[in-house]
Design an enzyme around this catalytic site. Sequence first.
Site, PDB file in Angstrom:
ATOM      1  N   CYS A  43       0.996  -1.006  -0.005  1.00 18.91           N
ATOM      2  CA  CYS A  43       0.095  -0.111   0.201  1.00 18.91           C
ATOM      3  C   CYS A  43       0.786   1.202  -0.151  1.00 18.91           C
ATOM      4  O   CYS A  43       2.000   1.390   0.362  1.00 18.91           O
ATOM      5  CB  CYS A  43      -0.950   0.149   1.241  1.00 18.91           C
ATOM      6  SG  CYS A  43      -1.988   1.460   1.455  1.00 18.91           S
ATOM      7  N   SER A  45       0.602   3.664   1.806  1.00 16.17           N
ATOM      8  CA  SER A  45       1.144   4.100   3.370  1.00 16.17           C
ATOM      9  C   SER A  45       2.413   3.441   3.568  1.00 16.17           C
ATOM     10  O   SER A  45       3.312   3.941   4.378  1.00 16.17           O
ATOM     11  CB  SER A  45      -0.177   3.613   4.228  1.00 16.17           C
ATOM     12  OG  SER A  45      -1.058   4.207   4.146  1.00 16.17           O
ATOM     13  N   HIS A  48       4.962   5.491   1.928  1.00 11.35           N
ATOM     14  CA  HIS A  48       5.486   6.817   2.944  1.00 11.35           C
ATOM     15  C   HIS A  48       6.229   6.555   3.624  1.00 11.35           C
ATOM     16  O   HIS A  48       7.349   7.336   4.254  1.00 11.35           O
ATOM     17  CB  HIS A  48       4.006   7.435   3.584  1.00 11.35           C
ATOM     18  CG  HIS A  48       3.321   7.948   2.712  1.00 11.35           C
ATOM     19  ND1 HIS A  48       3.481   9.197   2.022  1.00 11.35           N
ATOM     20  CD2 HIS A  48       1.697   7.739   2.333  1.00 11.35           C
ATOM     21  CE1 HIS A  48       2.711   9.664   1.236  1.00 11.35           C
ATOM     22  NE2 HIS A  48       1.725   8.892   1.475  1.00 11.35           N
ATOM     23  N   HIS A  64       0.387  -3.730   6.328  1.00 14.82           N
ATOM     24  CA  HIS A  64      -1.012  -3.484   7.187  1.00 14.82           C
ATOM     25  C   HIS A  64      -2.277  -3.796   6.393  1.00 14.82           C
ATOM     26  O   HIS A  64      -3.142  -3.775   7.475  1.00 14.82           O
ATOM     27  CB  HIS A  64      -0.972  -2.047   7.592  1.00 14.82           C
ATOM     28  CG  HIS A  64      -1.251  -1.091   6.330  1.00 14.82           C
ATOM     29  ND1 HIS A  64      -0.244  -1.005   5.666  1.00 14.82           N
ATOM     30  CD2 HIS A  64      -2.182  -0.303   5.912  1.00 14.82           C
ATOM     31  CE1 HIS A  64      -0.529  -0.064   4.589  1.00 14.82           C
ATOM     32  NE2 HIS A  64      -2.079   0.255   4.974  1.00 14.82           N
ATOM     33  N   CYS A 169      -7.943  -2.706   3.859  1.00  9.97           N
ATOM     34  CA  CYS A 169      -7.295  -1.240   3.893  1.00  9.97           C
ATOM     35  C   CYS A 169      -8.070  -0.573   2.617  1.00  9.97           C
ATOM     36  O   CYS A 169      -8.850   0.251   3.061  1.00  9.97           O
ATOM     37  CB  CYS A 169      -5.880  -1.278   3.962  1.00  9.97           C
ATOM     38  SG  CYS A 169      -5.246   0.694   3.858  1.00  9.97           S
TER      39      CYS A 169
END
Length: 367
Positions: A43, A45, A48, A64, A169
């Site tokens: 993902c 995220s 990042h 996650h 997610c």
Amino acid sequence: MTARTSAAAIYSGTGDEVEIDRIEVAAPRRGEVLVRMRASGICGSDRHVLDGEWNVPSPTVMGHEGAGIVEELGEGVTGLAVGDHVALVWNQACGGCVNCQSGTPWACTDLRSNECVMPDGTTRLSRSGEDVFPYLAVGSMSEYAVVPASAAIRMPEELPFDIAALIGCSVNTGIGAVLNNARVTSGESAVVVGCGGVGLSILMGLRLAGAHPIIAVDRNPGKLELALRAGATHALLADDATADEIQRITGGGADVAFEAIGNSRTIPELPSHVRVGGRAVLVGMPPEGSMIPFDVLDLCYRGITIIASNYGGSVPARDFPRYAALYLAGRLPLDLLISNRIPLEEANGAFAAMRAGAEARSVVLFD
């Protein structure tokens, strides 16, 4: 109950890649479950963190967005059994604060998962005696994960694990932004800026809600092709004329517009895509500390509502099974979200493809 060793994708805190190494996974404690992971989405995220835009404790097992099979129950766990197929929740609400009690667990005031620890402030992972932290208290890029029982949502056994992982997610974030946050109704017009995994999920949610027209905007022609298959009625290649074209198609601006990238250039443009009295929904997550300029007078004069969406405003125990049922009924084409299914060892290549603008999501499959 004994500890296990597990292959995992670990971020050391420096550089922009993960290393594949083995960790020790402790047995679940009271109220926790051990999950043998079967799939983990890659993902934005996670990216990042690797790109230094979000700070987390390290070393960190990344991932996650995961799904697997319950292998062991901690003391006191009810409602789950060994062998259950589950999707994991990264927003692990406490269940007791005022927001959790009022039905908005995404706004939990006692959340610890953002700190990459269990609710008690500790971790079940280690390497050579050193603590290792599960990203967002999940750490799904590992053969095993330990999570609170409330963060393991039972899924139908016929649901593919890669789809279950994405429900955890990107699907929940995107569809939830439509149904829970913006509360789009049939016949409303909509714009989606950014057609990655979350953007495509927003488009699917808009089609479920009966929105029309549904305009997808992206710089990648391949993503726009996926957008049309996901539910968009119009696909616009982003350029200087995009705002004018949106105005033309909608007759003065959309009822609601979604930004699904978290980009400091596209976020301020979002209000220009909606009509007077319209809604601009911020779904994509920007780097930490991002300050976004808006023309406040214009927002006030036109009565624009800015909606900030976190985890789709979801109640996972309610929403995850609903999305699974819609997929199995043929009403959510979630397979469109997956471009590659890869082994754990190819995780760095998947992150590189994401940075290069890959058209959809890579999913790590275990076994």
